[in-house]
Scaffold this motif. Structure first.
Motif, mmCIF file in Angstrom:
data_model
loop_
_atom_site.group_PDB
_atom_site.id
_atom_site.type_symbol
_atom_site.label_atom_id
_atom_site.label_comp_id
_atom_site.label_asym_id
_atom_site.label_seq_id
_atom_site.Cartn_x
_atom_site.Cartn_y
_atom_site.Cartn_z
ATOM 1 N N VAL A 85 0.842 -1.202 0.000
ATOM 2 C CA VAL A 85 0.000 0.000 0.000
ATOM 3 C C VAL A 85 0.875 1.250 0.000
ATOM 4 O O VAL A 85 0.588 2.225 -0.712
ATOM 5 C CB VAL A 85 -0.950 -0.019 1.213
ATOM 6 C CG1 VAL A 85 -1.679 1.302 1.349
ATOM 7 C CG2 VAL A 85 -1.952 -1.138 1.083
ATOM 8 N N HIS A 86 1.969 1.222 0.774
ATOM 9 C CA HIS A 86 2.861 2.382 0.808
ATOM 10 C C HIS A 86 3.448 2.648 -0.584
ATOM 11 O O HIS A 86 3.549 3.807 -0.997
ATOM 12 C CB HIS A 86 3.994 2.144 1.808
ATOM 13 C CG HIS A 86 3.534 2.182 3.229
ATOM 14 N ND1 HIS A 86 4.387 2.037 4.283
ATOM 15 C CD2 HIS A 86 2.317 2.337 3.774
ATOM 16 C CE1 HIS A 86 3.702 2.109 5.411
ATOM 17 N NE2 HIS A 86 2.445 2.279 5.118
ATOM 18 N N VAL A 87 3.823 1.576 -1.296
ATOM 19 C CA VAL A 87 4.366 1.775 -2.646
ATOM 20 C C VAL A 87 3.295 2.360 -3.560
ATOM 21 O O VAL A 87 3.568 3.259 -4.365
ATOM 22 C CB VAL A 87 4.913 0.442 -3.189
ATOM 23 C CG1 VAL A 87 5.225 0.558 -4.667
ATOM 24 C CG2 VAL A 87 6.156 0.046 -2.436
ATOM 25 N N LEU A 88 2.049 1.883 -3.427
ATOM 26 C CA LEU A 88 0.966 2.430 -4.245
ATOM 27 C C LEU A 88 0.737 3.901 -3.951
ATOM 28 O O LEU A 88 0.321 4.660 -4.820
ATOM 29 C CB LEU A 88 -0.333 1.658 -3.995
ATOM 30 C CG LEU A 88 -0.391 0.256 -4.567
ATOM 31 C CD1 LEU A 88 -1.698 -0.393 -4.194
ATOM 32 C CD2 LEU A 88 -0.248 0.300 -6.062
ATOM 33 N N LEU A 89 1.021 4.317 -2.703
ATOM 34 C CA LEU A 89 0.880 5.729 -2.343
ATOM 35 C C LEU A 89 2.177 6.490 -2.592
ATOM 36 O O LEU A 89 2.373 7.563 -2.042
ATOM 37 C CB LEU A 89 0.464 5.852 -0.881
ATOM 38 C CG LEU A 89 -0.962 5.385 -0.593
ATOM 39 C CD1 LEU A 89 -1.204 5.271 0.900
ATOM 40 C CD2 LEU A 89 -1.953 6.335 -1.205
ATOM 41 N N GLU A 90 3.072 5.920 -3.390
ATOM 42 C CA GLU A 90 4.307 6.546 -3.837
ATOM 43 C C GLU A 90 5.268 6.870 -2.703
ATOM 44 O O GLU A 90 5.998 7.848 -2.751
ATOM 45 C CB GLU A 90 4.027 7.815 -4.662
ATOM 46 C CG GLU A 90 2.803 7.611 -5.519
ATOM 47 C CD GLU A 90 2.852 8.271 -6.857
ATOM 48 O OE1 GLU A 90 3.937 8.708 -7.258
ATOM 49 O OE2 GLU A 90 1.802 8.336 -7.488
ATOM 50 N N ALA A 91 5.228 6.045 -1.648
ATOM 51 C CA ALA A 91 6.220 6.175 -0.584
ATOM 52 C C ALA A 91 7.170 4.996 -0.747
ATOM 53 O O ALA A 91 7.114 4.032 0.005
ATOM 54 C CB ALA A 91 5.546 6.166 0.781
#
Lengths: 172, 100
Positions: A44-50
């Motif tokens: 989820v963090h990667v999907l939120l560009e973190a």
């Protein structure tokens, strides 16, 4: 596409979390459910560009912290445990009901608010958003004092853990 | 783009499950794991708002939360081992010496 991936990762995270809390058979299975939740949250963090934080999430949480839990569970050789006996159950059912009601209220509020209710939305992100360069630059310039404070915190936690877990000389 | 409301809803669900774990379980190990879950829910909210505002300050705060979580786990498991050594149990009901 990324929205559906978000739902899939979110579903895995919630199922893993429920499996961790509701599993009373053994604590190792709880820890493995926690790993599933942590890895899904990393997605989820990667999907939120973190990107940097997502990588750290998998490394530190799913890697180090859960390994520590599993290590302690196996070291202590825990028996199975259940939910509380009937005497203590009423207070816990009340607590669970209050948490459930608060959750329903929060989720309902979050999903019924219009998208414009949270101001300051930016569609265009700066170049390299969430990468180690930009996060590191922010960490070592604006938040340098907090970063140094965390090193003190880690040192004191390390000393504290060693002192607490150390076997006292003589009285085992 | 993922709507901020859905991120916050997921964060609220995970936080509530973590709070539930602390309230209904007696096993100290699982209670510590539930606390980790609540910290993760807070992290998710930070990341969601960082994406929403296009500002990386939230990412820096998430790194701080991860450090605090690691320190908390180290000390918490140290206390757990000391408790197990004295009581031969990790049930919170058995550690009621200071309970009124």
């Amino acid at each position: 596409m990324s929205l559906w991936l978000f739902y899939a990762f979110g579903a895995v995270a919630v199922i893993g979390a429920l499996g961790m809390v509701l599993n009373v058979r053994n604590a190792v299975a709880s820890a493995l459910c926690l790993v599933a939740t942590m890895v899904a949250l990393g997605g989820v963090h990667v999907l939120l560009e973190a990107y940097f934080v997502g990588a750290l999430q998998v490394l530190v949480y799913a890697g180090a912290i859960v390994v520590l839990f599993v290590f302690v569970v196996m070291l202590l050789n825990l028996r199975r445990d259940g939910f509380p006996p009937a005497r203590a159950r009423l207070g816990r059912v009340t607590a669970a009901a209050v948490v459930g009601a608060a959750l329903a209220g929060l989720v309902g509020l979050a999903l019924t608010l219009p998208e414009t209710a949270v101001p300051g939305a930016t569609a265009a992100l700066p170049e390299g958003f969430g990468g180690y360069r930009r996060v590191g630059a922010a960490l070592f310039t604006d938040y340098l004092l907090a970063f140094e404070a965390t090193s003190l915190l880690l040192l004191s936690a390390m000393v504290g853990a060693v002192v607490l877990a150390k076997r006292r000389g003589g009285d085992a | 783009m993922i709507p901020i409301a859905h991120v916050i809803a997921l964060s609220a669900v995970l936080f509530a499950i973590g709070a539930l774990g602390v309230l209904v379980r007696r096993n100290l190990v699982v209670m510590l794991m539930s606390i980790e879950l609540m910290l993760n829910a807070a992290n998710l909210a930070f990341i969601g708002f960082a994406r929403h505002h296009g500002d990386e300050t939230g990412h820096v705060f998430v790194l701080m939360v991860i450090v605090v979580a690691a320190a908390e786990v180290a000390v918490g498991l140290g206390i757990l081992i000391a408790l197990f050594r004295n009581r031969a149990s990790v049930d919170v009901e058995d550690a009621s010496l200071l309970k009124w």
